[in-house]
Design an enzyme around this catalytic site. Structure first.
Site, PDB file in Angstrom:
ATOM      1  N   LYS A 193       0.778  -0.989  -0.073  1.00 30.71           N
ATOM      2  CA  LYS A 193      -0.094  -0.104  -0.021  1.00 30.71           C
ATOM      3  C   LYS A 193       0.911   1.424   0.081  1.00 30.71           C
ATOM      4  O   LYS A 193       1.784   1.489   0.811  1.00 30.71           O
ATOM      5  CB  LYS A 193      -0.924  -0.001   1.067  1.00 30.71           C
ATOM      6  N   PRO A 222      -0.554   2.897  -5.129  1.00 31.67           N
ATOM      7  CA  PRO A 222      -0.604   4.231  -4.500  1.00 31.67           C
ATOM      8  C   PRO A 222      -2.003   4.814  -4.367  1.00 31.67           C
ATOM      9  O   PRO A 222      -1.863   6.191  -4.169  1.00 31.67           O
ATOM     10  CB  PRO A 222       0.072   5.134  -5.822  1.00 31.67           C
ATOM     11  N   ASN A 269      -9.291  -0.852  -8.282  1.00 32.93           N
ATOM     12  CA  ASN A 269     -10.600  -1.060  -7.379  1.00 32.93           C
ATOM     13  C   ASN A 269     -11.060   0.387  -7.125  1.00 32.93           C
ATOM     14  O   ASN A 269     -12.072   0.418  -6.256  1.00 32.93           O
ATOM     15  CB  ASN A 269     -10.290  -1.669  -5.984  1.00 32.93           C
ATOM     16  N   HIS A 320     -10.318  -6.773  -3.965  1.00 31.00           N
ATOM     17  CA  HIS A 320      -9.747  -5.978  -3.175  1.00 31.00           C
ATOM     18  C   HIS A 320     -10.251  -6.356  -1.598  1.00 31.00           C
ATOM     19  O   HIS A 320     -11.205  -7.215  -1.369  1.00 31.00           O
ATOM     20  CB  HIS A 320     -10.481  -4.542  -3.476  1.00 31.00           C
ATOM     21  N   SER A 321      -9.559  -5.649  -0.678  1.00 29.59           N
ATOM     22  CA  SER A 321      -9.915  -5.908   0.646  1.00 29.59           C
ATOM     23  C   SER A 321      -9.900  -4.617   1.528  1.00 29.59           C
ATOM     24  O   SER A 321      -9.079  -3.550   1.390  1.00 29.59           O
ATOM     25  CB  SER A 321      -8.894  -6.742   1.230  1.00 29.59           C
ATOM     26  N   ASN A 322     -10.453  -4.615   2.511  1.00 24.42           N
ATOM     27  CA  ASN A 322     -10.633  -3.493   3.514  1.00 24.42           C
ATOM     28  C   ASN A 322     -10.507  -4.301   4.910  1.00 24.42           C
ATOM     29  O   ASN A 322     -10.614  -5.354   5.083  1.00 24.42           O
ATOM     30  CB  ASN A 322     -12.003  -2.610   3.452  1.00 24.42           C
ATOM     31  N   ARG A 404     -15.602   5.892   9.499  1.00 24.21           N
ATOM     32  CA  ARG A 404     -14.202   5.961   9.339  1.00 24.21           C
ATOM     33  C   ARG A 404     -13.536   7.231   8.633  1.00 24.21           C
ATOM     34  O   ARG A 404     -14.392   7.815   7.796  1.00 24.21           O
ATOM     35  CB  ARG A 404     -13.789   4.778   8.347  1.00 24.21           C
TER      36      ARG A 404
END
Length: 424
Positions: A193, A222, A269, A320-322, A404
């Site tokens: 990241k 980025p 994403n 993708h992930s969070n 958030r």
């Protein structure tokens, strides 16, 4: 079979001080746990965002679902559409953190949150793993990638202890982070990241990883924080080191120009997050790899549709992930196991989770040689630890965070921080 009881429980779990283009993670990440029970005693579980705007929608929709057949996904979609159309949600973060906090995705997020729980209940009722309900598995093990972050050693707030991972701001520290993550979980690829330090520093980090892990596929993300000119220059320095170049630029137009200038495979994403953007992308040839996310793509079935579209148009696919817990990880794994096209190992934040902060019974899930291996248990294959759920809900009530906001958190370190992109 009809839905009898619906429980919506917001939770907070401890999160590391991870840096990104928008700022820094807050001390707690928010999620919402969905528990369904039918009149036949079957359950269904879901997990989604915990920000106030999403929680508002979940709580409005829940009463409308009582009495609905859990196989009636069209009925779920109609009710979700009605709720989004008539509900004014509370304000979210000051800056959109990719599609997860984009109010334009409210319908997809709302539908997906319940669709996973509906499908889990369906599969439990039928006595089969969810992947079988989705059409059967084309792979038993779903590979994931080591997800590296630049980070501070601790949160700025005095009441939070030092983070167990320590500081990562230099190439040597990043290599050490990668070594630890790969040793623990067996990952076969690495993602960084980026968009945090100067581009030259981040390229140096990729080179350090390439030197330490020769032959291991590398990615850099980025997060749209590099201008087109910067991305072209950095692309020249990164050429030959990456399996793909993820979202260096903030717009699809820039990504198309970048691909034309460098020929490098670009993943996203951020700029292809629905089928309308997918259509535009096929004309511009801006991105060659789509990183799906069922939380905002509209659920597991719509993720399967995306996979078929990628196959049809010759695009690559990954995920993708969070920040998430085990219910989301298993939902990702089941749908990833069901699609023939899975071009790259999936992203996941799961290794950053404190083992004491998991909500599922039995504790934190384990990666086997860098993959989640699907078993024979019905549905998602996980259940709720009610004591852990209660503790994490109390943590939500106590922490005071309701949406958030990495930008606001970063201003505690740097008062003049803006978070606007591209910064470099």
């Amino acid at each position: 079979m009809k839905l009898k009881t619906i429980r919506i429980t917001p939770i907070a779990f401890k999160d590391a001080p991870l840096l990104n283009a928008a700022g820094i993670h807050e001390p707690y990440a928010l999620r919402t746990i969905i528990e369904l029970e039918s009149d036949s005693g079957h359950i269904g579980l879901g997990e989604t965002y915990g920000d106030a705007p999403v929680l508002d929608l979940l709580e409005v929709l829940a009463p409308d679902l009582v009495g609905l057949d859990p196989f009636d996904l069209n009925g779920l979609r109609r009710r979700a559409q009605d709720v989004v159309a008539r509900t004014q949600t509370s304000a979210g973060a000051a800056f959109t953190l990719a599609p997860g906090t984009d109010p334009a995705k409210n319908l997809q997020k709302l539908y997906a949150a319940f669709e996973v729980a509906f499908l889990d209940m369906q599969a439990r009722y039928l006595g089969m793993p969810l992947v079988d309900l989705l059409g059967g598995r084309v792979r038993d093990a779903v590979p994931f990638s080591a997800y590296l972050f630049f980070k501070y050693a601790r949160h700025i707030d005095a009441r939070y202890p030092d983070d167990a991972w320590g500081e990562t701001l230099t190439p040597d520290q990043l290599v050490a982070q990668a070594e630890t993550m790969i040793k623990r979980h067996g990952f076969k690829s690495i993602k960084l990241k980026a968009g945090v330090l100067s581009p030259d520093q981040e390229v140096a980090c990729i080179r350090a990883l390439a030197s330490r892990f020769p032959g291991v596929p590398l990615r850099i993300d980025p997060n749209g924080n590099w201008s087109l000119s910067t991305a072209i220059v950095m692309g020249g320095q990164l050429d030959g080191l990456l399996e793909y170049y993820e979202d260096p630029c903030p717009t699809l137009t820039d990504m198309a120009a970048l691909h034309q200038a460098t020929g490098m495979p670009l993943a996203t994403n951020m700029v292809v997050t629905d089928l309308n953007q997918f259509r535009v992308n096929t004309g511009s040839q801006g991105c060659q790899i789509i990183l799906s996310d069922h939380h905002y793509w509209g659920g597991l079935r719509d993720t399967q549709l995306l996979a078929r579209m990628c196959e049809t148009f010759g695009l690559g696919l990954s995920m993708h992930s969070n920040s998430h817990l085990g219910i989301s990880l298993m939902a990702m794994a089941h749908v990833a196991a069901s699609v023939p096209l899975l071009s790259y190992a999936c992203d996941t934040h799961y290794p950053w989770l404190d083992p004491q902060e998991e909500v599922i019974a039995g504790g934190q899930l384990r990666f086997e040689d860098g993959a989640i291996v699907l078993g024979a248990a019905a549905g998602l294959g996980v259940d709720i630890d009610q004591d852990a759920l209660a503790r994490l809900h109390q943590q939500y009530l106590d922490c005071g965070i309701r949406s958030r906001n990495d930008t606001a958190q970063m201003r505690k370190y740097q008062p003049d921080w803006t978070g606007k992109a591209p910064r470099f």
